[in-house]
Scaffold this motif. Structure first.
Motif, PDB file in Angstrom:
ATOM      1  N   GLY A  79      49.232  42.663  43.732  1.00 22.28           N
ATOM      2  CA  GLY A  79      50.518  42.655  43.037  1.00 22.28           C
ATOM      3  C   GLY A  79      50.473  42.180  41.591  1.00 22.28           C
ATOM      4  O   GLY A  79      51.502  42.153  40.907  1.00 22.28           O
ATOM      5  N   LEU A  80      49.303  41.787  41.109  1.00 22.55           N
ATOM      6  CA  LEU A  80      49.232  41.230  39.750  1.00 22.55           C
ATOM      7  C   LEU A  80      49.512  42.293  38.688  1.00 22.55           C
ATOM      8  O   LEU A  80      49.100  43.454  38.835  1.00 22.55           O
ATOM      9  CB  LEU A  80      47.835  40.642  39.505  1.00 22.55           C
ATOM     10  N   SER A  81      50.191  41.879  37.622  1.00 25.03           N
ATOM     11  CA  SER A  81      50.390  42.765  36.475  1.00 25.03           C
ATOM     12  C   SER A  81      49.078  42.870  35.702  1.00 25.03           C
ATOM     13  O   SER A  81      48.151  42.075  35.904  1.00 25.03           O
ATOM     14  CB  SER A  81      51.468  42.197  35.554  1.00 25.03           C
ATOM     15  N   LYS A  82      49.028  43.819  34.804  1.00 25.97           N
ATOM     16  CA  LYS A  82      47.843  43.991  33.950  1.00 25.97           C
ATOM     17  C   LYS A  82      47.527  42.682  33.212  1.00 25.97           C
ATOM     18  O   LYS A  82      46.362  42.266  33.140  1.00 25.97           O
ATOM     19  CB  LYS A  82      48.121  45.123  32.949  1.00 25.97           C
ATOM     20  N   ALA A  83      48.554  42.032  32.693  1.00 24.51           N
ATOM     21  CA  ALA A  83      48.336  40.804  31.923  1.00 24.51           C
ATOM     22  C   ALA A  83      47.785  39.690  32.825  1.00 24.51           C
ATOM     23  O   ALA A  83      46.868  38.951  32.443  1.00 24.51           O
ATOM     24  CB  ALA A  83      49.639  40.366  31.256  1.00 24.51           C
ATOM     25  N   GLN A  84      48.332  39.576  34.032  1.00 22.80           N
ATOM     26  CA  GLN A  84      47.839  38.551  34.974  1.00 22.80           C
ATOM     27  C   GLN A  84      46.397  38.849  35.398  1.00 22.80           C
ATOM     28  O   GLN A  84      45.572  37.943  35.523  1.00 22.80           O
ATOM     29  CB  GLN A  84      48.743  38.510  36.214  1.00 22.80           C
ATOM     30  N   ARG A  85      46.122  40.128  35.620  1.00 17.41           N
ATOM     31  CA  ARG A  85      44.739  40.503  35.988  1.00 17.41           C
ATOM     32  C   ARG A  85      43.769  40.107  34.887  1.00 17.41           C
ATOM     33  O   ARG A  85      42.678  39.598  35.149  1.00 17.41           O
ATOM     34  CB  ARG A  85      44.638  42.030  36.201  1.00 17.41           C
ATOM     35  N   THR A  86      44.184  40.354  33.641  1.00 18.75           N
ATOM     36  CA  THR A  86      43.313  40.045  32.513  1.00 18.75           C
ATOM     37  C   THR A  86      43.001  38.555  32.458  1.00 18.75           C
ATOM     38  O   THR A  86      41.845  38.157  32.316  1.00 18.75           O
ATOM     39  CB  THR A  86      43.988  40.509  31.197  1.00 18.75           C
ATOM     40  N   VAL A  87      44.028  37.728  32.623  1.00 21.01           N
ATOM     41  CA  VAL A  87      43.814  36.274  32.569  1.00 21.01           C
ATOM     42  C   VAL A  87      42.884  35.836  33.701  1.00 21.01           C
ATOM     43  O   VAL A  87      41.906  35.108  33.482  1.00 21.01           O
ATOM     44  CB  VAL A  87      45.169  35.531  32.666  1.00 21.01           C
ATOM     45  N   LEU A  88      43.183  36.272  34.911  1.00 26.00           N
ATOM     46  CA  LEU A  88      42.390  35.855  36.064  1.00 26.00           C
ATOM     47  C   LEU A  88      40.933  36.326  35.951  1.00 26.00           C
ATOM     48  O   LEU A  88      39.990  35.542  36.105  1.00 26.00           O
ATOM     49  CB  LEU A  88      43.000  36.410  37.359  1.00 26.00           C
ATOM     50  N   LEU A  89      40.775  37.609  35.676  1.00 24.91           N
ATOM     51  CA  LEU A  89      39.422  38.190  35.710  1.00 24.91           C
ATOM     52  C   LEU A  89      38.589  37.744  34.513  1.00 24.91           C
ATOM     53  O   LEU A  89      37.383  37.513  34.651  1.00 24.91           O
ATOM     54  CB  LEU A  89      39.516  39.719  35.783  1.00 24.91           C
ATOM     55  N   ASP A  90      39.210  37.589  33.352  1.00 27.93           N
ATOM     56  CA  ASP A  90      38.453  37.055  32.206  1.00 27.93           C
ATOM     57  C   ASP A  90      37.974  35.633  32.515  1.00 27.93           C
ATOM     58  O   ASP A  90      36.848  35.259  32.194  1.00 27.93           O
ATOM     59  CB  ASP A  90      39.314  37.030  30.932  1.00 27.93           C
ATOM     60  N   GLY A  91      38.853  34.853  33.144  1.00 27.07           N
ATOM     61  CA  GLY A  91      38.476  33.480  33.496  1.00 27.07           C
ATOM     62  C   GLY A  91      37.346  33.466  34.510  1.00 27.07           C
ATOM     63  O   GLY A  91      36.370  32.719  34.361  1.00 27.07           O
ATOM     64  N   MET A  92      37.462  34.305  35.530  1.00 23.60           N
ATOM     65  CA  MET A  92      36.391  34.370  36.536  1.00 23.60           C
ATOM     66  C   MET A  92      35.074  34.798  35.888  1.00 23.60           C
ATOM     67  O   MET A  92      34.011  34.239  36.176  1.00 23.60           O
ATOM     68  CB  MET A  92      36.771  35.354  37.650  1.00 23.60           C
ATOM     69  N   GLN A  93      35.162  35.784  35.010  1.00 22.70           N
ATOM     70  CA  GLN A  93      33.936  36.260  34.361  1.00 22.70           C
ATOM     71  C   GLN A  93      33.302  35.154  33.519  1.00 22.70           C
ATOM     72  O   GLN A  93      32.078  34.980  33.524  1.00 22.70           O
ATOM     73  CB  GLN A  93      34.254  37.475  33.483  1.00 22.70           C
ATOM     74  N   SER A  94      34.140  34.367  32.844  1.00 25.13           N
ATOM     75  CA  SER A  94      33.596  33.288  32.015  1.00 25.13           C
ATOM     76  C   SER A  94      32.921  32.222  32.870  1.00 25.13           C
ATOM     77  O   SER A  94      32.082  31.463  32.394  1.00 25.13           O
ATOM     78  CB  SER A  94      34.703  32.671  31.155  1.00 25.13           C
ATOM     79  N   ALA A  95      33.282  32.173  34.154  1.00 30.37           N
ATOM     80  CA  ALA A  95      32.659  31.219  35.079  1.00 30.37           C
ATOM     81  C   ALA A  95      31.490  31.861  35.838  1.00 30.37           C
ATOM     82  O   ALA A  95      30.954  31.251  36.761  1.00 30.37           O
ATOM     83  CB  ALA A  95      33.716  30.702  36.056  1.00 30.37           C
ATOM     84  N   GLY A  96      31.124  33.070  35.455  1.00 28.07           N
ATOM     85  CA  GLY A  96      30.012  33.760  36.120  1.00 28.07           C
ATOM     86  C   GLY A  96      30.330  34.180  37.545  1.00 28.07           C
ATOM     87  O   GLY A  96      29.433  34.440  38.333  1.00 28.07           O
TER      88      GLY A  96
END
Ligand SMILES: *[C@@H]1O[C@H](CO)[C@@H](O)[C@H](O)[C@H]1NC(C)=O
Ligand SMILES: *[C@@H]1O[C@H](CO)[C@@H](O)[C@H](O)[C@H]1NC(C)=O
Ligand SMILES: *[C@@H]1O[C@H](CO)[C@@H](O)[C@H](O)[C@H]1NC(C)=O
Length: 374
Positions: free
Chosen positions: A42-59
């Motif tokens: 259900g996440l919006s594009k903006a929410q996906r970006t925040v979550l996934l960018d953060g996860m990626q930065s944590a490897g």
């Protein structure tokens, strides 16, 4: 098409690097980490970006998501696009809304090198009354052969959902999908003895999933965990040829212990199976870690010490782990509270560092096939 081509190129780059490093003999079985977000579709594009960018930065490499009805009111202060269960009113009459939402999500997760575990039903839905428990009752859902066949048809339907832009069924999308699982925490409300007495249900559902996957697919078949370590690891699941990974869920501090976890690693190795820590979390409150729906807030330093200790103890036992849960927004401290808001939470930097340590740690099992993609 342009999208798919450019992403295929980056995938081949990843494969090339993997193959190169592996053939140089540098890679030993390596661990990884990730997170859960049950309402991710259900996440919006903006929410996906925040979550996934953060996860990626944590490897972080893996996100586990569920396919069950969700409204904004049932999330952790995340304002989502609400969606129905895939069988909202009638068994066998499918609403693909949630699958199409996940189609969008998985393009964005793939772009950040994050693969999905797709949990295709949840014990929670049975317990709160869905089409299956309304028809068969909770025990009947597991025991009635008609219910089993109807549930298998649901699994087959989901795996054959044709991605709306990639135009391929999900069962072919190994660069996007880490694993399929039949059900989150199957049977937990019926108690450990019931789980011990009914191991075949998991193996039969896993066989249904495995039979849908192309031969040699790098999409794994996993269980969906249980309440604690001993309940999550059943010999019949370790011995089931269709189950590639047995998933551990555990929240009690006594289970987040290297020595204890290692005894289950030995069992899994002896059976030629694999384990991963699919759910764990550090409670926000000062209660026992597995009792986390009330209490006074722990001071941040103590909670951060718990996060680092438990993450590292799981990593030291050689198990990859997924945190329950990283949120795209600030944690509102609703209900059971293990969550950590990406970027904003005072515990996010601690979790991120633990995740980065997991990414370079050795693993007890070889998971390289899970990341080979095609
Ligand atoms: C399974 O459920 C169906 C529908 O409720 C019922 O007719 C049938 O008797 C059940 N089978 C068993 C073995 O309980
Ligand atoms: C882990 O469990 C072992 C065996 O029960 C115990 O000796 C040890 O103290 C525990 N470690 C931690 C850090 O709690
Ligand atoms: C929930 O989110 C809204 C913004 O979307 C914010 O104003 C509010 O403070 C949040 N509630 C909690 C309890 O964090």
């Amino acid at each position: 098409m342009v999208f798919f081509t450019s992403h295929l190129l980056s995938l081949f780059t990843i494969l090339y690097v993997f193959a190169g490093v592996a053939s140089a003999g540098i890679i030993k079985p390596r661990s990884f980490s990730g997170s859960n977000l049950y309402y991710a579709p259900g996440l919006s594009k903006a929410q996906r970006t925040v979550l996934l960018d953060g996860m990626q930065s944590a490897g972080m490499k893996v996100l586990r998501v569920w396919i069950s009805a969700q409204t904004t009111a049932s999330t952790k202060n995340t304002t989502i696009t609400p969606y129905n269960s895939v069988e909202p009113d009638t068994i066998g009459v499918y609403d693909d809304t949630v699958l199409e939402l996940l189609d969008d999500f998985m393009l964005d997760s793939f772009a950040r090198g994050i693969k999905l575990i797709i949990s295709m039903h949840s014990y929670n839905s049975l317990a709160s009354g869905d089409v299956y428990s309304d028809t068969y009752g909770v025990e009947g859902f597991y025991e009635n052969t008609t219910a089993q066949a109807q549930f298998d048809a649901r699994l087959v339907h989901i795996m054959n959902h044709k991605h709306k832009t990639l135009r391929l069924a999900w069962k072919y999308l190994s660069p996007f999908i880490f694993a399929f699982e039949a059900e989150n925490e199957a049977m937990i409300g019926l108690g450990q003895q019931y789980i011990v007495d009914h191991p075949q249900w998991q193996c039969d559902r896993a066989t249904t999933i495995k039979n849908q996957l192309p031969k040699g697919s790098n999409i794994m078949v996993t269980t969906g965990g249980a309440s604690w370590l001993d309940e999550s690891v059943q010999q019949g699941w370790l011995d089931c040829p269709a189950i590639d990974i047995v998933a551990v869920h555990a929240y009690g501090a006594g289970d987040l212990n290297t020595t204890k976890i290692e005894s289950y690693v030995d069992l899994a190795k002896a059976a030629g199976s694999r384990l991963m820590f699919q759910e764990w979390g550090a409670c926000y409150y000062d209660t026992a870690n597995n009792v986390c729906d009330y209490g006074d807030a722990l001071d941040v330093a103590t909670r951060n010490a718990n996060i680092a200790l438990w993450a590292d103890q799981i990593t030291a036992a050689g198990l990859p782990w997924l945190y329950w849960q990283v949120l795209p927004n600030a944690d509102p401290h609703y209900d059971y509270d293990y969550e950590i808001g990406v970027n904003t939470d005072p515990s996010w930097p601690t979790l991120k560092k633990a995740a980065l340590r997991a990414a370079v740690a050795p693993a007890a099992f070889d998971f390289s096939d899970c990341f080979l993609g095609l």
